[in-house]
Motif scaffolding. Structure first.
Motif, mmCIF file in Angstrom:
data_model
loop_
_atom_site.group_PDB
_atom_site.id
_atom_site.type_symbol
_atom_site.label_atom_id
_atom_site.label_comp_id
_atom_site.label_asym_id
_atom_site.label_seq_id
_atom_site.Cartn_x
_atom_site.Cartn_y
_atom_site.Cartn_z
ATOM 1 N N GLU A 339 0.824 -1.202 0.000
ATOM 2 C CA GLU A 339 0.000 0.000 0.000
ATOM 3 C C GLU A 339 0.861 1.256 0.000
ATOM 4 O OE1 GLU A 339 -3.844 -1.660 2.436
ATOM 5 O OE2 GLU A 339 -3.162 0.373 2.881
ATOM 6 N N SER A 340 1.907 1.247 0.814
ATOM 7 C CA SER A 340 2.723 2.466 0.889
ATOM 8 C C SER A 340 3.521 2.671 -0.390
ATOM 9 C CB SER A 340 3.581 2.479 2.146
ATOM 10 O OG SER A 340 4.779 1.826 1.933
ATOM 11 N N MET A 341 4.007 1.572 -0.996
ATOM 12 C CA MET A 341 4.710 1.700 -2.276
ATOM 13 C C MET A 341 3.754 2.230 -3.338
ATOM 14 S SD MET A 341 7.415 -1.373 -2.922
ATOM 15 C CE MET A 341 6.507 -2.810 -2.380
ATOM 16 N N GLY A 342 2.552 1.684 -3.333
ATOM 17 C CA GLY A 342 1.549 2.107 -4.316
ATOM 18 C C GLY A 342 1.249 3.589 -4.189
ATOM 19 N N ARG A 343 1.138 4.033 -2.951
ATOM 20 C CA ARG A 343 0.854 5.452 -2.722
ATOM 21 C C ARG A 343 2.012 6.313 -3.229
ATOM 22 N NH1 ARG A 343 -0.106 4.821 2.705
ATOM 23 N NH2 ARG A 343 -1.869 3.432 2.484
ATOM 24 N N GLU A 344 3.224 5.886 -2.937
ATOM 25 C CA GLU A 344 4.399 6.659 -3.364
ATOM 26 C C GLU A 344 4.506 6.734 -4.877
ATOM 27 O OE1 GLU A 344 7.776 4.800 -1.535
ATOM 28 O OE2 GLU A 344 7.015 5.235 0.477
ATOM 29 N N ILE A 345 4.361 5.577 -5.538
ATOM 30 C CA ILE A 345 4.467 5.562 -7.001
ATOM 31 C C ILE A 345 3.331 6.380 -7.599
ATOM 32 C CG2 ILE A 345 4.476 4.120 -9.073
ATOM 33 C CD1 ILE A 345 5.699 1.867 -7.426
ATOM 34 N N GLY A 346 2.150 6.212 -7.015
ATOM 35 C CA GLY A 346 0.994 6.961 -7.503
ATOM 36 C C GLY A 346 1.226 8.465 -7.455
ATOM 37 N N GLU A 347 1.739 8.942 -6.298
ATOM 38 C CA GLU A 347 2.068 10.375 -6.134
ATOM 39 C C GLU A 347 3.024 10.834 -7.214
ATOM 40 O OE1 GLU A 347 0.021 11.992 -3.102
ATOM 41 O OE2 GLU A 347 1.677 13.067 -4.057
ATOM 42 N N GLU A 348 4.086 10.059 -7.365
ATOM 43 C CA GLU A 348 5.158 10.395 -8.295
ATOM 44 C C GLU A 348 4.627 10.537 -9.712
ATOM 45 O OE1 GLU A 348 8.717 10.201 -7.805
ATOM 46 O OE2 GLU A 348 9.441 9.858 -9.851
ATOM 47 N N ILE A 349 3.874 9.539 -10.191
ATOM 48 C CA ILE A 349 3.444 9.610 -11.595
ATOM 49 C C ILE A 349 2.350 10.647 -11.771
ATOM 50 C CG2 ILE A 349 4.222 7.303 -12.211
ATOM 51 C CD1 ILE A 349 1.453 6.241 -11.977
ATOM 52 N N LYS A 350 1.574 10.868 -10.739
ATOM 53 C CA LYS A 350 0.545 11.904 -10.830
ATOM 54 C C LYS A 350 1.223 13.259 -11.008
ATOM 55 C CE LYS A 350 -3.561 13.397 -8.417
ATOM 56 N NZ LYS A 350 -4.226 13.410 -7.138
ATOM 57 N N ASN A 351 2.277 13.469 -10.203
ATOM 58 C CA ASN A 351 3.012 14.736 -10.311
ATOM 59 C C ASN A 351 3.681 14.907 -11.658
ATOM 60 O OD1 ASN A 351 2.306 15.463 -7.752
ATOM 61 N ND2 ASN A 351 4.156 14.639 -6.802
ATOM 62 N N ARG A 352 3.931 13.791 -12.318
ATOM 63 C CA ARG A 352 4.589 13.881 -13.620
ATOM 64 C C ARG A 352 3.590 13.961 -14.760
ATOM 65 N NH1 ARG A 352 9.870 12.243 -14.287
ATOM 66 N NH2 ARG A 352 11.011 12.103 -12.332
ATOM 67 N N GLY A 353 2.344 14.109 -14.411
ATOM 68 C CA GLY A 353 1.345 14.313 -15.469
ATOM 69 C C GLY A 353 0.842 13.040 -16.125
#
Lengths: 362, 430
Positions: A339-353
């Motif tokens: 869950e925490s990895m998913g949240r981190e990756i999700g944040e990252e790619i969201k920020n990258r558009g």
């Protein structure tokens, strides 16, 4: 058997330590010789087995507001008594008291290597914060059943003192089981020896189930929270899609230190440099003990389908394949980690558009 | 089908010029056994050693453990399909030697890991093999033998050794006879008994363990990767129809020969339950296949075996875990009550973290323990089946068999954890 009398030190807050009420919540440390207040109950329960040589007392507010300093002061006061066993509280429902009991037990156990036990009511915030580090006995809300709660603490303390000599854990550790002693599970799992083999237990359980008799399952099935999926993409041809893989694909030599089992890290790799035009198996590695890497090493597109995505990009089905792909080794990682990895990756790619992600697995 | 197992207890093993058992002492001529093993051209030479409990020995590169057994009065029917000719296992009489095993090493194996057995210290205390005597079989391949061919040759060498040793007790008295007598076809229609009918679902294998994508022969000498759920008689499993793959993962041939669930169901048959029979199956990789296999297995269990309840066990791995839950779910929907045997795989967290399924029907779970819980073993003085340089698998770091201390995940110490339920262990949240 060695009947050396155990040296016991006890920690109390200003109230139970009979220094004062809320008005004294700010006072810092005081040590009284012998047992005080609930400590008398401890002493009675220990009987000849142990002696409460000192009681360390501190104000709840002082401890809560100066946590780091307070634990240092506490350990300096406790250490000279060379205790074999340490008790704090019990704190019942009191939040600040629970925090200080948890913090002091943690440092005592870490520094002195002795059993350090406290007691709290289930809703005390100290329970969730400290249960992984400290034995926290389950108590009532208030001091109404103090003696019973102290009894649980003493029983547990004496069990831990005996330790590995009487361990029925496969590892031989001198730890206690929450089925035998009243404490909050500490978030670890350990193998224990049983009277019956798994096979015998299994047939017993099945017969009980068929006969509609009560039985106790040996593992609760998890209840997953329902996650509302986001709305689908309206226009695929103007979207940027990222690929995420849990197949453990990384650079040869495993420089990002993926763990083949129970991984809790992920890495972002630039597709252009990770998959150069003339790439060969020698540049990559699969770190994952759950499957045979043979087919992926022959062609990494089988795991991370860059080729297909680039085709779709070329045809205009999607606007763009995100230039990075995200990799981890998804093998027996805990749900919390995932869950925490998913949240981190999700944040990252969201920020990258990125508009959407495709997760490919094995 | 009726099977008699005649057990002979072995108290001591001595090497000598002839092979025979007298007064519970096994006299064993290694040269003669060597000749039998070397008839296989794929093997250049073989080292055979007697190992006793308490000796400061670590056996490494262990690929199987086998109980010495042979058919009595039946020529060439031992381990049918592997060693012996094709024949039904599980009838007639089988001789079995107790307190002794054949430990098979393959030091040339390129598979990711293999098991170890310690005869001293904490490793011996924890394992059921720690108090037995063993014949260690450690073959060397002939020059141009292919890797897989050699693996088959190694397994055959182990089976031949098992038969050779059991035959040595030809004239010896029997210490205990076990009788396994079950007539499945009549049970399904037995209206007279009010005892609950309990079947056993035996997940034999998972294709994720197929080394380089090719399965090992484990059922009557054939691989089972594409096996559909099949009814077989429990006696066949006890009597050599099933052997373990070339890797021990908390399951080995010795355990299968003494299958705990099968033996316990037999023990309670006619008293608390009716043993309704066995269905074997294989875990699936594809979701559709999983659905199909689960449905077929559940149907065999409920409509062919007419069982009211079923015990299900798995093999090592996460996919087997998911697959087992699917199968159990299908059984429950077909009206058959289930109890599944699963293992934990982490020392931190809770069970809920580690369950790979979420079915409202699965409320009966046996936890056989965390098969990955680490065990730290002390240094050994002697090594068989390898050298002090032999790597001992640990996913976190590299180590060798002769190191000052060796840390392994529990499932690789043979004889401690058991997917088919033989160990008195449970994993608890604490």
């Amino acid at each position: 058997m060695n009947f050396k009398k155990l040296r016991v030190v006890h920690y109390l807050n200003q109230f139970f330590g009979q220094v004062g009420g809320e008005d004294k919540a700010n006072f810092n440390f005081l040590v009284k010789e012998g047992p005080v207040g609930p400590g008398m109950g401890l002493q009675r329960l220990l009987g000849e087995k142990g002696e409460v040589s000192a009681t360390v007392i501190c104000g709840d507010n002082y401890f809560a507001e100066n946590l780091e300093k307070a634990v240092q002061e506490a350990i300096e006061l406790v250490t000279p008594y060379e205790p074999d066993l340490f008790f704090a509280g019990p704190a019942f429902e009191a939040g600040r008291y629970g925090m200080s009991c948890g913090a002091i037990c943690k440092i005592v156990h870490e520094r002195l290597g002795i059993p350090a036990i406290t007691g709290m009511y289930i809703e005390n915030p100290g329970v969730d914060l400290y249960r992984r580090y400290v034995y926290i006995c389950k108590t009532g809300r208030s001091a109404a059943k103090m003696l019973q709660d102290l009894e649980h603490m003493v029983d547990l303390g004496l069990k831990l003192i005996v330790g590995s000599r009487e361990s029925n854990f496969v590892s031989g550790e001198g730890i206690a089981s929450p089925t035998d002693y009243e404490f909050f599970p500490r978030g670890i799992l350990r193998n224990q020896y049983t009277n019956k083999t798994a096979s015998e237990r299994g047939i017993d359980m099945l017969l009980a189930k068929i006969k509609c008799e009560p039985f106790q399952t040996e593992a609760e099935v998890p209840k997953f929270a329902a996650i509302k999926p986001p709305a689908p993409i309206k226009n695929l041809n103007s979207s940027e899609i990222a690929l995420i893989s849990d197949g453990g694909l990384t650079r040869r030599g495993n420089p990002d230190e993926f763990n083949g089992r129970g991984d809790n890290s992920w890495a972002a790799y630039e597709i252009k440099s990770f998959f150069p035009k003339e790439s060969s198996a020698s540049e990559h590695e699969i770190v994952h003990t759950g499957y045979s890497p043979v087919h992926v090493m022959e062609d990494t597109n089988r795991l991370v389908p860059i080729d297909v995505m680039q085709e779709l990009e070329g045809e205009g089905v999607i606007k763009k394949l995100h230039p990075f792909f995200y990799s981890t080794s998804g093998n027996a990682a805990s749900q919390e980690c995932c869950e925490s990895m998913g949240r981190e990756i999700g944040e990252e790619i969201k920020n990258r558009g990125v508009d959407a992600a495709i997760l490919t697995s094995t | 089908m009726k099977l008699r197992i005649e057990n002979v207890d072995i108290k001591t093993v001595k090497t000598g010029t002839k092979t025979y058992v007298s007064d519970h002492i096994l006299f064993f001529n290694p040269k003669e056994l060597e000749k039998v093993i070397l008839r296989d051209e794929r093997i250049e030479s073989v080292e055979l050693k007697v190992v006793n409990p308490g000796e400061h020995v670590r056996i490494v590169n262990v690929v199987d453990v086998i109980q010495p057994r042979c058919k009595v009065g039946r020529e060439n029917e031992d381990f049918p399909g592997y060693l012996g000719k094709i024949a039904v296992a599980g009838t007639g009489t089988t001789r079995s030697l107790r307190n002794i095993s054949v430990v098979l090493s393959n030091r040339y194996s390129k598979r990711p890991y293999s098991s170890i057995i310690d005869l001293f210290g904490i490793g011996a205390k924890m394992s059921k093999y720690g108090c037995m005597k063993h014949i260690s079989v450690d073959p060397v391949p002939a020059g141009n033998t292919d890797e897989r061919e050699f693996e088959s040759a190694v397994k055959l060498a182990g089976l031949k050794t098992a038969v050779y040793l059991a035959k040595a007790a030809d004239d010896h008295s029997t210490d205990e006879t076990e009788v396994y007598d079950l007539d499945i076809t009549n049970l399904a229609h037995d209206k007279k008994s009010y005892l609950p009918k309990i079947a056993y679902y035996y997940q034999l294998h998972t294709p994720q363990h197929d080394y380089q994508g090719i399965g090992d022969p484990i059922l009557y000498g054939t691989e089972v990767t594409d096996l559909l759920p099949t009814v077989i008689h429990p006696n066949e499993i006890l009597d050599g129809a099933v052997v373990n793959t070339h890797t021990i993962r908390a399951m080995d041939t010795y355990s299968i020969q003494n299958h705990p669930v099968i033996k316990d169901l037999y023990k309670r048959h006619g008293k608390e339950l009716i043993f309704a029979g066995v269905v074997v199956g294989v875990a699936s990789i594809e979701p559709i296949q999983r659905e199909r296999m689960s449905m077929m297995a559940a149907n065999l269990i409920s409509n062919t075996l007419c069982a009211e309840g079923v015990i299900l066990t798995k093999v090592h791995g996460g996919m087997p875990h998911v697959d087992l839950a699917f199968t159990a779910d299908a059984c429950e929907r077909a009206g058959v009550k289930t109890v599944i045997f699963v293992n934990s795989w982490s020392s931190e967290g809770t069970f809920a973290d580690q369950a790979l399924f979420s079915s409202e029907f699965i409320d009966g779970v046996i936890n056989i323990g965390n098969t990955f819980e680490k065990i730290r073993l002390p240094q050994t003085e002697r090594i068989l089946g390898g050298t002090i340089e032999t790597p001992i698998f640990n996913p976190a770091f590299s180590q060798k068999a002769g190191d000052g201390s060796v840390e392994i995940e529990g499932f690789l110490l043979a004889g401690v954890y058991d997917h088919i339920g033989g160990a008195p262990i449970i994993s608890i949240e604490c």
